[in-house]
Motif scaffolding. Structure first.
Motif, mmCIF file in Angstrom:
data_model
loop_
_atom_site.group_PDB
_atom_site.id
_atom_site.type_symbol
_atom_site.label_atom_id
_atom_site.label_comp_id
_atom_site.label_asym_id
_atom_site.label_seq_id
_atom_site.Cartn_x
_atom_site.Cartn_y
_atom_site.Cartn_z
ATOM 1 N N CYS A 19 0.866 -1.164 -0.042
ATOM 2 C CA CYS A 19 -0.042 -0.058 -0.133
ATOM 3 C C CYS A 19 0.625 1.244 0.186
ATOM 4 O O CYS A 19 1.690 1.521 1.131
ATOM 5 C CB CYS A 19 -0.921 0.020 1.167
ATOM 6 S SG CYS A 19 -1.906 1.485 1.385
ATOM 7 N N PRO A 20 0.699 2.109 -1.064
ATOM 8 C CA PRO A 20 1.731 3.342 -1.042
ATOM 9 C C PRO A 20 1.058 4.457 -0.208
ATOM 10 O O PRO A 20 2.172 5.170 0.211
ATOM 11 C CB PRO A 20 1.246 4.032 -2.350
ATOM 12 C CG PRO A 20 -0.076 3.232 -2.886
ATOM 13 C CD PRO A 20 -0.283 2.147 -2.080
ATOM 14 N N GLU A 21 -0.025 4.243 0.629
ATOM 15 C CA GLU A 21 -0.387 5.070 1.798
ATOM 16 C C GLU A 21 -0.288 4.732 3.116
ATOM 17 O O GLU A 21 -0.469 5.462 3.968
ATOM 18 C CB GLU A 21 -1.934 5.596 1.292
ATOM 19 C CG GLU A 21 -2.064 5.849 0.013
ATOM 20 C CD GLU A 21 -1.508 7.141 -0.435
ATOM 21 O OE1 GLU A 21 -0.967 8.058 0.245
ATOM 22 O OE2 GLU A 21 -1.232 7.600 -1.784
ATOM 23 N N CYS A 46 -6.457 5.990 2.587
ATOM 24 C CA CYS A 46 -6.664 5.247 1.360
ATOM 25 C C CYS A 46 -6.911 6.155 0.097
ATOM 26 O O CYS A 46 -7.510 6.928 0.015
ATOM 27 C CB CYS A 46 -7.855 4.136 1.259
ATOM 28 S SG CYS A 46 -8.241 3.338 -0.135
ATOM 29 N N SER A 47 -6.084 5.990 -0.977
ATOM 30 C CA SER A 47 -6.303 6.835 -1.901
ATOM 31 C C SER A 47 -6.833 6.179 -3.360
ATOM 32 O O SER A 47 -6.758 6.799 -4.396
ATOM 33 C CB SER A 47 -4.683 7.576 -2.429
ATOM 34 O OG SER A 47 -3.828 6.124 -2.882
ATOM 35 N N ASP A 48 -7.324 5.102 -3.223
ATOM 36 C CA ASP A 48 -8.252 4.543 -4.035
ATOM 37 C C ASP A 48 -7.262 3.806 -5.304
ATOM 38 O O ASP A 48 -7.786 3.926 -6.497
ATOM 39 C CB ASP A 48 -9.372 5.347 -4.643
ATOM 40 C CG ASP A 48 -10.485 4.977 -5.501
ATOM 41 O OD1 ASP A 48 -10.745 3.806 -5.197
ATOM 42 O OD2 ASP A 48 -10.977 5.501 -6.210
ATOM 43 N N CYS A 49 -6.278 3.291 -5.135
ATOM 44 C CA CYS A 49 -5.263 3.166 -6.174
ATOM 45 C C CYS A 49 -5.682 1.566 -6.597
ATOM 46 O O CYS A 49 -5.316 1.274 -7.661
ATOM 47 C CB CYS A 49 -3.990 3.082 -5.609
ATOM 48 S SG CYS A 49 -3.433 1.599 -4.565
ATOM 49 N N SER A 51 -4.363 -1.191 -5.556
ATOM 50 C CA SER A 51 -3.515 -2.266 -5.443
ATOM 51 C C SER A 51 -3.616 -3.256 -4.406
ATOM 52 O O SER A 51 -3.335 -4.660 -4.812
ATOM 53 C CB SER A 51 -1.977 -1.438 -5.124
ATOM 54 O OG SER A 51 -0.966 -2.474 -4.828
ATOM 55 N N SER A 63 -13.756 -2.429 -3.469
ATOM 56 C CA SER A 63 -14.061 -0.904 -3.355
ATOM 57 C C SER A 63 -15.242 -1.025 -2.738
ATOM 58 O O SER A 63 -16.086 -1.628 -2.915
ATOM 59 C CB SER A 63 -13.959 -0.423 -4.651
ATOM 60 O OG SER A 63 -15.048 -1.047 -5.538
#
Ligand code: SF4
Length: 84
Positions: A19-21, A46-49, A51, A63
Motif C-alpha cells: 500500500c503506497p499510503e 486510502c487513495s483508491d489505487c 493495489s 472497493s
C-alpha cells in the motif's frame, strides 16, 4: 471511494506491504458483539489505487461500491478500527 477489507481476510500482509499510503493495519475490534481479527484499511488514508484488491490471495478486498451484500457492514468496521 475507498477500499474495504472483509472478513475473508487471512492476515497475509501482502496488501499492507504494497500500500503506497501505509493505510493498512492489522488488529482486532469488537463491533456489536462480533470480534474481527484481520487487516483493516484506514479510509482517511486510502487513495483508491486498487493495489491491495489486486494483490489479495483471498479476494477479501473490495472497493466500497463493489462490496458484497453480506459484507456491507465491514466499511464501518474498517473505519471504526482506526478510531478506537
Ligand atoms: S486501495 Fe491503494 S491506497 Fe487504498 S488501501 Fe488499497 S493499496 Fe492502500
Amino acid at each position: 471511494m475507498v477500499y474495504v477489507i472483509t472478513s475473508a481476510c487471512a492476515k497475509d500482509d501482502i496488501c499492507a506491504s504494497g500500500c503506497p499510503e501505509e493505510a493498512i493495519s492489522s488488529g482486532t475490534i469488537t463491533v456489536d458483539g462480533t470480534e474481527y481479527d484481520q487487516f483493516f484499511i484506514d479510509p482517511t488514508k486510502c487513495s483508491d489505487c486498487g493495489s491491495c484488491e489486486a494483490s489479495c490471495p483471498e479476494m477479501a478486498i473490495f472497493s466500497e461500491d463493489d462490496l458484497p451484500a453480506e459484507s456491507k457492514s465491514l466499511k464501518a468496521v474498517n473505519a471504526a478500527f482506526f478510531k478506537q
